[in-house]
Scaffold this motif. Sequence first.
Motif, short mmCIF file in Angstrom:
data_model
loop_
_atom_site.label_atom_id
_atom_site.label_comp_id
_atom_site.label_asym_id
_atom_site.label_seq_id
_atom_site.Cartn_x
_atom_site.Cartn_y
_atom_site.Cartn_z
N SER A 291 10.44 32.43 51.27
CA SER A 291 11.40 32.95 50.29
C SER A 291 12.73 33.28 50.94
N ILE A 292 12.67 33.92 52.12
CA ILE A 292 13.91 34.27 52.83
C ILE A 292 14.61 33.00 53.30
N GLU A 293 13.87 32.05 53.82
CA GLU A 293 14.48 30.80 54.27
C GLU A 293 15.13 30.06 53.10
N ALA A 298 17.85 27.34 54.08
CA ALA A 298 17.15 26.56 55.11
C ALA A 298 15.97 25.87 54.41
N LEU A 299 16.29 24.82 53.67
CA LEU A 299 15.32 24.25 52.73
C LEU A 299 14.14 23.59 53.43
N ALA A 300 14.38 22.87 54.52
CA ALA A 300 13.28 22.21 55.22
C ALA A 300 12.30 23.24 55.77
N GLU A 301 12.85 24.30 56.37
CA GLU A 301 11.98 25.35 56.92
C GLU A 301 11.24 26.09 55.80
N ALA A 302 11.95 26.34 54.70
CA ALA A 302 11.32 27.02 53.56
C ALA A 302 10.16 26.20 53.00
N PHE A 533 28.07 37.16 56.32
CA PHE A 533 27.46 35.83 56.42
C PHE A 533 26.18 35.87 57.24
N THR A 534 26.12 36.72 58.24
CA THR A 534 24.89 36.87 59.02
C THR A 534 23.77 37.43 58.14
N ALA A 535 24.13 38.39 57.30
CA ALA A 535 23.13 38.99 56.42
C ALA A 535 22.70 38.03 55.32
N ARG A 536 23.63 37.25 54.80
CA ARG A 536 23.31 36.35 53.69
C ARG A 536 24.15 35.08 53.79
N PRO A 537 23.65 34.06 54.49
CA PRO A 537 24.38 32.78 54.55
C PRO A 537 24.61 32.25 53.14
#
Length: 586
Positions: A291-293, A298-302, A533-537
């Motif tokens: 969910s976080i990914e 980060a769709l591939a990782e998700a 951006f670090t907190a929420r790309p």
Amino acid sequence: MPRIPHFVTVCALVLASWAQAQDAEPTAAPPPPPPSSRLTAELFYQLLLSEISLQNEDIGAAYGLMLGAARRAPEPQLFQRAIEIALRGRDANAALAAAKAWQQALPESAEADRYLLQLLVGLNRLGEALLPAQRLLARADERERGATIVFVSRFFTRASDKPAAAELLEKVLAKDLARADTGPVAWSMVGNLRLLAGAKDAALGAARKGASLNPLSDDVALLGVNLLDADFETAQTLITPYLAAKPLPEIHMGYIRKLIELQRYVQARTQVEALSRAQPDYPEAWLVRGSIEFQNQALAEAEQSLKRYLTLLPPSAPETADEETDAALTPRGTVQAYLLLAQIAQKNRDLVQALDYLARINSPQDAAKVQLRRAMVLAQQGHMDEARALVRHLPEKDAEDARSKITLELQLLRDNQQEPAAYALLVQALQKFPGDAELSYELAISAEKLGRPDEMEQILRSLILAKPDFHAAYNALGYSLADRNQRLPEARALVQKALQFAPEDPFIIDSLAWVEFRSGNLADALALLQKAFTARPDAEIAAHLGEVLWAMNQREQASAAWQEGLQLNRDNETLKSTISRLRGSL
């Protein structure tokens, strides 16, 4: 007709002891006299009258007869039945009288003390609750003492006077608070009750005392998680040693969910990655990680994490079935995984796979979400009218359902850049739901998107007056002023007001950064944007980050930020227009 099952249960327990004596093995010795059964004909008749009176709604007579029978033949089931009858008549004081009679007749009964404690706390007669609580603890086996402490403490959480209950619980647990083995759990129970009472500093004090006895205690760590809202930094110092050891995955996951709730997304991502490494077979870690990914694009990782979650789920029989289809209902976590996988497939333009994931979901409570995703696929195929019809034909049982359908249709239109239709939908919706804060906010956003900033400002100011704690309105108005380079001091004040309500929200931080950028404070703007951006790309934050870097003549870094934003969302209008305006091409 009397409630025979209750009556039989009450009587059968007395008869059982008599029958057991009758069936005893014969011995050479002369037989003893026949056992004297407590269930005399008179008592039997009294119990029968009690149950008949109860069925006739004569609660007082039923209670009196049952309690009288319990005093004559002191059996736990008779006292318990008297309490049940009293509570059915909503007479807690009568139930308490029965519990007291039970404890006096059978002073070694733990059940009597349990009922007594529960009723005393419920009636807020805390002064009388000390002795039954202490007796329950005194009877506990040493191996079960920790569990008994938790059991007894939970009664006090139901008290209406939480501060008094916390003070009394500390007295109840006085002997355990200093013990190395039981002190951590005892202090944790005291701390949780203090927290419920609103005494946050006292709750932190209890947590520290528990941690001093055992910093690796599960109970102290759990209290620390609960205290993150009150004092994040202090609570964090209590949790860190525990996480560095071998934390229970359930407590670690509770910590992660609290971080997400507090919008500390970077820490949540780090912790869920650590949990999935330490406990690779713990399914929930992979669901939250996926969910976080997904949120970070980060769709591939998700996709990999969500599929890993699904493979780890144990096969089990469904707990429930859909009444209409008799098909097994999809568990909550599996629903979440399939919905996310469907969205990933959509983003990858694999619409057949997206529909396949949606077809695997059988969950009436998620029907609207599933239909929305199906509508998104239709819209992606160019069938917008059919997509809107699909959402509008969702079942509508009440006003809340009707309101939800508007939100779903709005999302469908917005995701497909149909802003004029979205505006018209919202105008119509506010006629049906006048004064709705969320719909008013969305109408303001639509007005701005359609180039009507004055209308947007008027709507947001009215919303702030009507609902002063609606922080999104402050943020939207402050950002709009900054984006138009107007009234920057006022814009800063509005965004800072929004931050008071949500200090870690990366999008509000982005708004403040944009105020600083427009005010010429490039270094401050850059620091804020990097934090956001670090907190929420996010593609829009990437657009702003790149523009600030460009203004600071850091052209390569700006291009890198934009490229990262394009990987997150190539269709984001703010990002595309920023790149075209400054660099001339994507």
